[in-house]
Design an enzyme around this catalytic site. Structure first.
Site, PDB file in Angstrom:
ATOM      1  N   TYR A 167       1.312 -96.505  83.620  1.00  0.00           N
ATOM      2  CA  TYR A 167       2.772 -96.483  83.522  1.00  0.00           C
ATOM      3  C   TYR A 167       3.280 -97.779  82.906  1.00  0.00           C
ATOM      4  CZ  TYR A 167       7.677 -96.079  84.903  1.00  0.00           C
ATOM      5  OH  TYR A 167       9.048 -96.019  84.896  1.00  0.00           O
TER       6      TYR A 167
ATOM      7  N   SER B 148      11.002-100.121  81.479  1.00  0.00           N
ATOM      8  CA  SER B 148      10.868-100.648  82.832  1.00  0.00           C
ATOM      9  C   SER B 148      10.248-102.026  82.758  1.00  0.00           C
ATOM     10  CB  SER B 148       9.973 -99.736  83.670  1.00  0.00           C
ATOM     11  OG  SER B 148       9.584-100.382  84.862  1.00  0.00           O
TER      12      SER B 148
END
Length: 325
Positions: free
Chosen positions: A150, A140
């Protein structure tokens, strides 16, 4: 039985389901991996019926040693080799680090980092022995911004994949980091993450993302950033220091420490930073060298203005205080 077999983790929804459909359409036999056994078996039956390929399932929780071991066993099978591994399973957290349960943080890192590493190691070892194979690790663009656990995990996935690509390409194995933008999937809903005030063009179609990922991997690329718009917008991040990126993130998320008058909000680069700030979002960025965009320059100027204003305010405050004895 096809001449090629693909293992896809997190296959029942989102990008994983799109990978399954497109690989089945290419004639790949599928090994589908997920936690929901009923949904997984329904998907396998659908893929076999629609595309005429062989399918099998592994019901596994990939934050457990037993779940990972079950997939590793299949990846290491020399009699029925795996030609393509897609490490797609993942989730985000809707809370900031200090507000999250520690066990939830452990599971996030286990899934995105340790599980990806373990499955990749097993698959790559088998592929090197055969002098051929392909691996796609779903990352990502959050990995390019300092926005929490994350983003840290996805940063690891990107760098791990790029480094491994360099090590293995001469041995017949291609490793590609897929760095998608905001994708229309169940990811955010399942993670409890609310998405607001995001431009319509920033949402990507899962089928398009997967199509570009498979093409890039087949062509031997170390990274794939779907959508030219994301590549252009995020190129500006490479010319900004971390403090500037964090300022843009805090500006958009309303961090309490930020002065509400600390500078104008510009579109473009700050808009991109806002997306990354939403605690575990999937979105994309470019991986090549590019000139600073106009919006990136505006962001730099806004940051400098805010910094100068805050500095001047601090100086005024100090001057207004009476001298100490």
């Amino acid at each position: 039985m096809s001449n090629h077999t693909a293992v896809i983790t997190g296959s029942t929804a989102g990008l994983g389901a799109a990978f399954a459909r497109q690989l089945a359409a290419q004639g790949y036999d599928l090994v589908l991996v997920a936690r929901d056994g009923e949904r997984l078996r329904m998907q396998a039956e659908s893929m076999a019926s629609q595309y005429g390929v062989d399918t099998s399932v592994i019901v596994a929780d990939l934050v457990t040693d037993d779940g990972v071991a079950a997939v590793q066993e299949r990846l290491a099978d020399r009699t029925n080799p795996v030609h393509l591994l897609v490490n797609n399973a993942g989730h985000g957290l809707a809370t900031e680090f200090i507000d999250s349960d520690l066990e939830d943080e452990r599971k996030l890192l286990r899934l995105h980092v340790q599980t990806t590493m373990e499955l990749t190691h097993t698959a790559a070892s088998a592929m090197v022995r055969r002098r051929g194979g392909r691996i796609i690790n779903v990352a990502s663009v959050a990995g390019y911004t300092p926005t929490g656990t994350y983003s840290a995990a996805k940063s690891w996935v990107i760098n791990f994949s790029k480094g491994l690509h360099s090590q293995l390409r001469s041995r017949g194995v291609t490793v590609t980091a897929l760095v998608p933008g905001l994708v229309r999937t169940e990811f955010h809903q399942r993670s409890g993450i609310k998405i607001t005030a995001v431009k319509r063009w920033m949402w990507l179609d899962a089928e398009d993302v997967v199509r570009q990922a498979l093409t890039a991997n087949a062509q031997g690329a170390s990274t794939c950033v779907p959508a030219r718009s994301y590549q252009v917008l995020t190129a500006g991040l490479r010319f900004m220091p971390d403090s500037m990126v964090q300022w843009a993130v805090d500006k958009r998320t309303g961090t309490p420490e930020q002065d509400s008058d600390s500078g104008p909000q510009t579109p473009g680069a700050i808009e991109t930073a806002k997306v990354g700030a939403s605690r575990g979002l999937e979105y994309g960025t470019g991986d090549g060298t590019a000139e600073p965009t106009t919006e990136a320059i505006k962001t730099v100027n806004a940051y400098k203005t805010a910094k100068a204003k805050n500095s001047a305010k601090g100086s005024t405050t100090r001057e207004s205080q009476p001298p100490t004895e």
